[in-house]
Structure formats: structure tokens, C-alpha cells
Design a protein around this motif. Sequence first.
Motif, mmCIF file in Angstrom:
data_model
loop_
_atom_site.group_PDB
_atom_site.id
_atom_site.type_symbol
_atom_site.label_atom_id
_atom_site.label_comp_id
_atom_site.label_asym_id
_atom_site.label_seq_id
_atom_site.Cartn_x
_atom_site.Cartn_y
_atom_site.Cartn_z
ATOM 1 N N ARG A 179 0.851 -1.191 0.000
ATOM 2 C CA ARG A 179 0.000 0.000 0.000
ATOM 3 C C ARG A 179 0.885 1.239 0.000
ATOM 4 N NH1 ARG A 179 -1.780 1.794 5.966
ATOM 5 N NH2 ARG A 179 -1.341 3.766 4.910
ATOM 6 N N SER A 180 0.311 2.339 -0.429
ATOM 7 C CA SER A 180 1.033 3.600 -0.427
ATOM 8 C C SER A 180 0.988 4.231 0.956
ATOM 9 C CB SER A 180 0.400 4.562 -1.442
ATOM 10 O OG SER A 180 0.908 5.873 -1.274
ATOM 11 N N ASP A 182 1.616 7.559 1.068
ATOM 12 C CA ASP A 182 1.238 8.932 0.719
ATOM 13 C C ASP A 182 2.349 9.952 0.950
ATOM 14 O OD1 ASP A 182 -1.355 7.943 0.157
ATOM 15 O OD2 ASP A 182 -1.874 8.086 2.276
ATOM 16 N N GLU A 184 4.062 11.755 -1.272
ATOM 17 C CA GLU A 184 3.891 12.990 -2.034
ATOM 18 C C GLU A 184 2.799 13.866 -1.449
ATOM 19 O OE1 GLU A 184 5.974 14.015 -4.281
ATOM 20 O OE2 GLU A 184 7.091 12.156 -3.927
ATOM 21 N N GLU A 185 1.739 13.249 -0.955
ATOM 22 C CA GLU A 185 0.667 14.025 -0.346
ATOM 23 C C GLU A 185 1.163 14.721 0.923
ATOM 24 O OE1 GLU A 185 0.493 11.060 -1.566
ATOM 25 O OE2 GLU A 185 -1.337 10.831 -2.763
ATOM 26 N N ARG A 186 1.924 14.012 1.726
ATOM 27 C CA ARG A 186 2.483 14.608 2.934
ATOM 28 C C ARG A 186 3.374 15.800 2.584
ATOM 29 N NH1 ARG A 186 2.623 10.907 7.525
ATOM 30 N NH2 ARG A 186 1.853 8.839 6.935
#
Length: 238
Positions: A179-180, A182, A184-186
Motif C-alpha cells: 500500500r502507499s 502517501d 507525495e501528499e504529505r
Amino acid sequence: MGRPLLIDGLANARDLGGLSRAGGSVTPMGAFIRAEMLDRLDESGWESLRNYGVRTVIDLRRPSERSGGVPDAIELVCLDLDGDEQDFWAAFEADGRWGTPLYYLAHLHDVPHQLAAVLRAIAAADEGAILFHCGAGWDRTGLLAAVLLRALDVTHDAAVEDYVASFKNAEAMAALHGRSFDVEERLGVLTRFGHTPESAFRSMYERLDLEDWFRIAAIDEQTRIAVTSWRGAANAED
């Protein structure tokens, strides 16, 4: 950062020992281990943790996230560090700060009872190492780690290095858990608020007044001593 633990089934596990303290000493090994979810641990992984001295696991996840268990020889304590105070979380969930150190100080001051319950569990735990974790071993785990490191006056640089290790481990975690996490989102959220992972954690850590928080959270003396001595493993004045 602290000592990485190479254990089958974990990709973001490390002993918080060996980190530089302001007085010139280092944090003791074998007291606290931080990690991500334990779902991938098999019998050999658990045996490795037990051989390392782990006797208590503290799961910081929300009830809906919890899965799996621990061997009979290890005590499991489940405490929801987030809490369900929607009035608190609404703004942080709306703008993404919930997955970064940008919420830590507000959490400590607005819902202090959540972390206080975790610290009381640490003080009451049986002898042996304590492993604490959430899902990614990143921010709920990071909040507790920050408090423990501040308790022994770990240097700002060492504390920051420990936090950003989770970014470095993100690819291995994604491969292991399928699973990712995240990244880049962080990073995007932090950028919007004028921060990098390093600066966000450092800013929080520099402003973390633990003695003041002990007062706000009405921490009892037994728990305060357990935290500031790492359960007797360290000299708080060193």
C-alpha cells in the motif's frame, strides 16, 4: 537516528536508543522501539522482537484500524491516541495537516488526556522493552516519540533525524505492506504550509515544553518519573 531493527515483517522499526542528548550522553538502548503496523510479522519476527526484549506492545491506532494480535508472552495495550473529538480534528482533516507534525502541539494542548493515557500505560507496563506503533509508524508514533525524546533532552538534530527516517523507509514499507504511505501528499501539505518534513518537526520540537504539558495534562508524579527516566533506564539530568 536510533538503531534500525532488521526484522522480517517490519520496514520502519527502530530502537530509540543511541540518540544524542544535549548533555553529551545518548539515549539508552532497549527501552523503546517504534514501528509501523505489525500485521506482517510471522512467528520468526515475533521471536526476534521477544529476543530483543520486547514485552509490551502499545497499539496507538483507532479501533477501526486494529487487526491481528500478539503472542501470549507479550502484553498488548490498545489506546486510541487520535481520539474521536471531531471538533478538534475537523480543521486538520480538511487541510491535510493530520498526517504531519503540524498537528502535534495542538493535539497535546487541546486533547491532552489522549497522550496522558498512553504515558500512564507506559509507566504501568511490565519490565522489558516497549514497542509502540500505529499504521505507518509515522505520525501518531512520531508524536509519542517526540515526547519521549524531549523527556531526555535529545538534541533537535537527532530528534529530526529520527522523524525523517520514516520518509526514507516509505518505499520499503510500501513494498512490504502492499500500500502507499502517501509521501507525495504529505510533502505537498507541508509545502503549502511553508515547511519541509525537517522544518515541520523541528519547529514543533523546539516549542515542545514538556514540563508545562505535564501540568496541563495533570500527569501524576509516578508517570512523570517513568517518562523522564525512560522507566529507570536513563538519568534525566544527564
